[in-house]
Design a protein around this motif. Structure first.
Motif, short mmCIF file in Angstrom:
data_model
loop_
_atom_site.label_atom_id
_atom_site.label_comp_id
_atom_site.label_asym_id
_atom_site.label_seq_id
_atom_site.Cartn_x
_atom_site.Cartn_y
_atom_site.Cartn_z
N VAL A 281 0.86 -1.18 0.00
CA VAL A 281 0.00 0.00 0.00
C VAL A 281 0.90 1.23 0.00
O VAL A 281 1.82 1.33 0.81
N GLN A 282 0.60 2.12 -0.92
CA GLN A 282 1.25 3.43 -0.92
C GLN A 282 0.14 4.45 -0.74
O GLN A 282 -0.87 4.42 -1.44
N ALA A 283 0.33 5.32 0.23
CA ALA A 283 -0.68 6.31 0.56
C ALA A 283 -0.06 7.69 0.61
O ALA A 283 1.13 7.84 0.91
N LYS A 284 -0.89 8.69 0.30
CA LYS A 284 -0.40 10.07 0.35
C LYS A 284 -1.52 10.99 0.81
O LYS A 284 -2.70 10.66 0.74
N VAL A 285 -1.10 12.14 1.28
CA VAL A 285 -2.04 13.17 1.74
C VAL A 285 -2.55 13.92 0.51
O VAL A 285 -1.77 14.31 -0.36
N VAL A 286 -3.87 14.11 0.46
CA VAL A 286 -4.49 14.87 -0.62
C VAL A 286 -4.80 16.30 -0.16
O VAL A 286 -4.59 17.25 -0.90
N HIS A 287 -5.28 16.42 1.08
CA HIS A 287 -5.65 17.74 1.62
C HIS A 287 -5.53 17.70 3.13
O HIS A 287 -5.83 16.69 3.76
N GLU A 288 -5.12 18.83 3.71
CA GLU A 288 -4.97 18.91 5.15
C GLU A 288 -5.41 20.27 5.65
O GLU A 288 -5.08 21.29 5.05
N SER A 289 -6.20 20.27 6.74
CA SER A 289 -6.56 21.52 7.41
C SER A 289 -6.15 21.37 8.88
O SER A 289 -5.51 20.40 9.26
N ASN A 290 -6.57 22.30 9.71
CA ASN A 290 -6.20 22.23 11.13
C ASN A 290 -6.76 21.00 11.83
O ASN A 290 -6.11 20.43 12.70
N SER A 291 -7.97 20.58 11.45
CA SER A 291 -8.60 19.48 12.18
C SER A 291 -8.95 18.28 11.30
O SER A 291 -9.36 17.25 11.82
N MET A 292 -8.80 18.38 9.99
CA MET A 292 -9.18 17.30 9.08
C MET A 292 -8.05 17.00 8.10
O MET A 292 -7.24 17.86 7.79
N MET A 293 -8.05 15.77 7.60
CA MET A 293 -7.09 15.38 6.58
C MET A 293 -7.76 14.38 5.63
O MET A 293 -8.48 13.49 6.08
N THR A 294 -7.52 14.53 4.34
CA THR A 294 -8.01 13.60 3.33
C THR A 294 -6.79 12.94 2.69
O THR A 294 -5.81 13.61 2.36
N THR A 295 -6.87 11.62 2.52
CA THR A 295 -5.76 10.83 2.00
C THR A 295 -6.25 9.91 0.90
O THR A 295 -7.46 9.68 0.76
N GLU A 296 -5.31 9.36 0.13
CA GLU A 296 -5.65 8.32 -0.84
C GLU A 296 -4.59 7.24 -0.78
O GLU A 296 -3.44 7.52 -0.42
N GLY A 297 -4.99 6.02 -1.10
CA GLY A 297 -4.05 4.92 -1.07
C GLY A 297 -4.35 3.91 -2.16
O GLY A 297 -5.50 3.76 -2.58
#
Length: 138
Positions: free
Chosen positions: A102-118
Motif C-alpha cells: 500500500v502506498q498512501a499520500k495526503v491529498v488535503h490537510e486543514s487544522n482538524s481534518m485530513m483527506t488521503t488516498e491509497g
C-alpha cells in the motif's frame, strides 16, 4: 510545518513498537517507508489472509489501506488523536498469496481534518484496490 527526518524516525520507531501489540501486528503489516506526506506498507499474504474463494480478504485490503492512511494522519499531527471518519474502497483486482504493498499520500490537510488516498498493488504492480479516507482530530 514540515517534519524533519529525525522526527519521522522517532515517530516510526515508537509507532512500530506500539503497533506490534495491536491488530496491525496480528495481521502482519510492516511499515516500509514514512516520508512527509506519504507512507508505504507491505504484507506477505498467507493462506489465513484469504477469503473462501482463495483471494485476499476485503477486510485485509481495508485494514491495510485504513492503517496506512491513518499513519499519515497520525504522523502529521502526532500531538492529536486522529480518527477515521470516512473510508471508501474500490476493489479492482484479486491478490493471492504474494507480497502486497500500500502506498498512501495526503491529498488535503486543514487544522482538524485530513483527506488521503491509497493504492494496494500486488507483486506485478497491478492495482488491486484504491481508497480515499478522511480523518479528524479526536
Amino acid at each position: 510545518m514540515s517534519k524533519t527526518s529525525t522526527e519521522r524516525d522517532v515517530f516510526l520507531e515508537k509507532a512500530t513498537e506500539i503497533a506490534e501489540q495491536t491488530f496491525w501486528g496480528h495481521v502482519g503489516c510492516k511499515m516500509v517507508e514514512l516520508k512527509e506526506g506519504s507512507v508505504t506498507v507491505e504484507l506477505d499474504v498467507k493462506s489465513h489472509h484469504l477469503n473462501l474463494i482463495g483471494i485476499l480478504h476485503g477486510g485485509v485490503h481495508a485494514t491495510m489501506l485504513d492503517s496506512a492512511m491513518g499513519i499519515l494522519a497520525m504522523s502529521s499531527k502526532p500531538q492529536d488523536k486522529m480518527v477515521t471518519t470516512n473510508l471508501n474502497i474500490h476493489y479492482l483486482a484479486p491478490a493471492k498469496e504474494e507480497k502486497v504493498r500500500v502506498q498512501a499520500k495526503v491529498v488535503h490537510e486543514s487544522n482538524s481534518m485530513m483527506t488521503t488516498e491509497g493504492t494496494l498493488t500486488n507483486e506485478s504492480g497491478e492495482i488491486c484496490a484504491f481508497a480515499t479516507a478522511t480523518f479528524r482530530r479526536s
